[in-house]
Design an enzyme around this catalytic site. Structure first.
Site, PDB file in Angstrom:
ATOM      1  N   GLU A  51       0.859  -1.179   0.000  1.00 50.80           N
ATOM      2  CA  GLU A  51       0.000   0.000   0.000  1.00 50.80           C
ATOM      3  C   GLU A  51       0.898   1.232   0.000  1.00 50.80           C
ATOM      4  O   GLU A  51       1.711   1.426   0.913  1.00 50.80           O
ATOM      5  CB  GLU A  51      -0.899   0.021   1.234  1.00 50.80           C
ATOM      6  CG  GLU A  51      -1.870  -1.150   1.295  1.00 50.80           C
ATOM      7  CD  GLU A  51      -2.679  -1.158   2.581  1.00 50.80           C
ATOM      8  OE1 GLU A  51      -2.582  -0.171   3.356  1.00 50.80           O
ATOM      9  OE2 GLU A  51      -3.389  -2.139   2.823  1.00 50.80           O
ATOM     10  N   ASP A  62      -5.176   8.603  10.570  1.00 53.72           N
ATOM     11  CA  ASP A  62      -3.840   8.159  10.946  1.00 53.72           C
ATOM     12  C   ASP A  62      -3.404   8.673  12.304  1.00 53.72           C
ATOM     13  O   ASP A  62      -3.760   9.780  12.721  1.00 53.72           O
ATOM     14  CB  ASP A  62      -2.826   8.595   9.879  1.00 53.72           C
ATOM     15  CG  ASP A  62      -3.067   7.901   8.555  1.00 53.72           C
ATOM     16  OD1 ASP A  62      -3.205   6.668   8.573  1.00 53.72           O
ATOM     17  OD2 ASP A  62      -3.131   8.579   7.516  1.00 53.72           O
ATOM     18  N   TYR A 177     -11.374  -4.030   4.132  1.00 54.78           N
ATOM     19  CA  TYR A 177     -10.394  -3.617   5.132  1.00 54.78           C
ATOM     20  C   TYR A 177     -11.104  -3.447   6.472  1.00 54.78           C
ATOM     21  O   TYR A 177     -11.878  -2.518   6.667  1.00 54.78           O
ATOM     22  CB  TYR A 177      -9.764  -2.293   4.692  1.00 54.78           C
ATOM     23  CG  TYR A 177      -8.529  -1.844   5.443  1.00 54.78           C
ATOM     24  CD1 TYR A 177      -8.445  -1.902   6.835  1.00 54.78           C
ATOM     25  CD2 TYR A 177      -7.439  -1.329   4.745  1.00 54.78           C
ATOM     26  CE1 TYR A 177      -7.308  -1.469   7.502  1.00 54.78           C
ATOM     27  CE2 TYR A 177      -6.297  -0.888   5.399  1.00 54.78           C
ATOM     28  CZ  TYR A 177      -6.236  -0.970   6.785  1.00 54.78           C
ATOM     29  OH  TYR A 177      -5.118  -0.541   7.446  1.00 54.78           O
TER      30      TYR A 177
END
Length: 271
Positions: A51, A62, A177
């Site tokens: 990725e 994040d 995911y």
């Protein structure tokens, strides 16, 4: 997704009874050349999927490690076009390696979704992960990707409802995911029982139609083994890799290769 490298890799691994190791790097961190060397090292260590994170100014999904790496990469001149140039170089060396772009929706919208996808496809990209793209608003994105045989990997979380899990599974291609924990990316010492239940729920929703990859917080071979034992088809590692990319320059590639190798060994032996 006929001819897409992601599906081909999962099929090959399933035939051997193996789980996939997906590794994330921030493109342009600690430098553009270093990103490419890091990918080479991870692949040499056994990474099945890469990725490529395209830095964005407001990476809301994040944690501190990837936020700081993204900030540094932007300061050093990383751009989406430079990221795709790196992807193209990686593709030449690794023709069968599944490559995904992980970034935020604004990067595609700003350039024009179709236009950006065309450039990504030409660079050898196989699909996209956009953490801030809700499946309910992704009609144009999904249509554009399917027209180009590019994967759309959507995220689910431990508290995603059964109905929404099924919708995510239906609209994901490549894999689904699953975020392993509540919160943002970043390494963790251990995982709670709710993660195991979340993996089982995601697998039920996927119903064998699509693999389930689990990420966020995975930083040790024991974590990888734990996720595989819970039923994950792929284990996704990001912050722990980015941490190692900030280490001594001369040791980075050897460290990354060794780390990837330890994770891959754990995925081969799940007892």
């Amino acid at each position: 997704m006929q001819g897409n490298r992601i599906g081909a890799r999962f099929s090959a691994l399933a035939a051997k009874g193996e789980r996939a190791l997906a590794c994330y790097v921030v493109t342009g961190y600690p430098g553009l050349k270093a990103t490419e060397k890091a990918v080479d090292a991870l692949v040499a260590g056994g990474a099945d999927i890469i990725e490529l994170g395209i830095p964005f100014s407001d990476p809301i999904a994040d944690g501190p490690t990837i936020q700081q790496a993204s900030h540094t990469a932007l300061e050093r001149g990383a751009t989406p076009d430079k990221a795709l140039a790196i992807a193209k170089s990686i593709r030449k060396k690794h023709p069968d390696l599944p490559l995904l772009v992980m970034t935020y929706a604004n990067i595609l919208v700003h350039a024009g979704v179709g236009k950006f996808m065309d450039k990504a496809k030409a660079a050898g990209i196989d699909g996209f992960i956009l953490p801030d793209m809700p499946v309910e608003e992704a009609g144009e994105y999904i249509k554009s990707a399917r027209e180009r045989n590019l994967a759309t990997v959507f995220l689910a979380s431990p508290n995603t409802s059964e109905r929404r899990l099924e919708e995510i599974a239906e609209n994901s291609s490549g894999f689904m995911y699953l975020v392993s924990v509540y919160g943002i990316t970043g390494t963790r010492k251990h995982f709670e029982n709710y993660t195991v239940e979340a993996v089982k729920r995601a697998k039920r929703a996927a119903s064998g139609r699509i693999p389930v990859g689990v990420g966020f917080g995975i930083s040790k071979p024991e974590h990888a083994r734990f996720m595989a034992s819970a039923g994950a088809d792929a284990v996704i590692v990001g912050s722990a890799i980015v941490d190692r990319m900030s280490g001594p320059k001369g040791m980075m590639t050897a460290d990354l290769k060794s780390f990837a190798s330890s994770l891959k060994r754990a995925l081969r032996s799940r007892a």
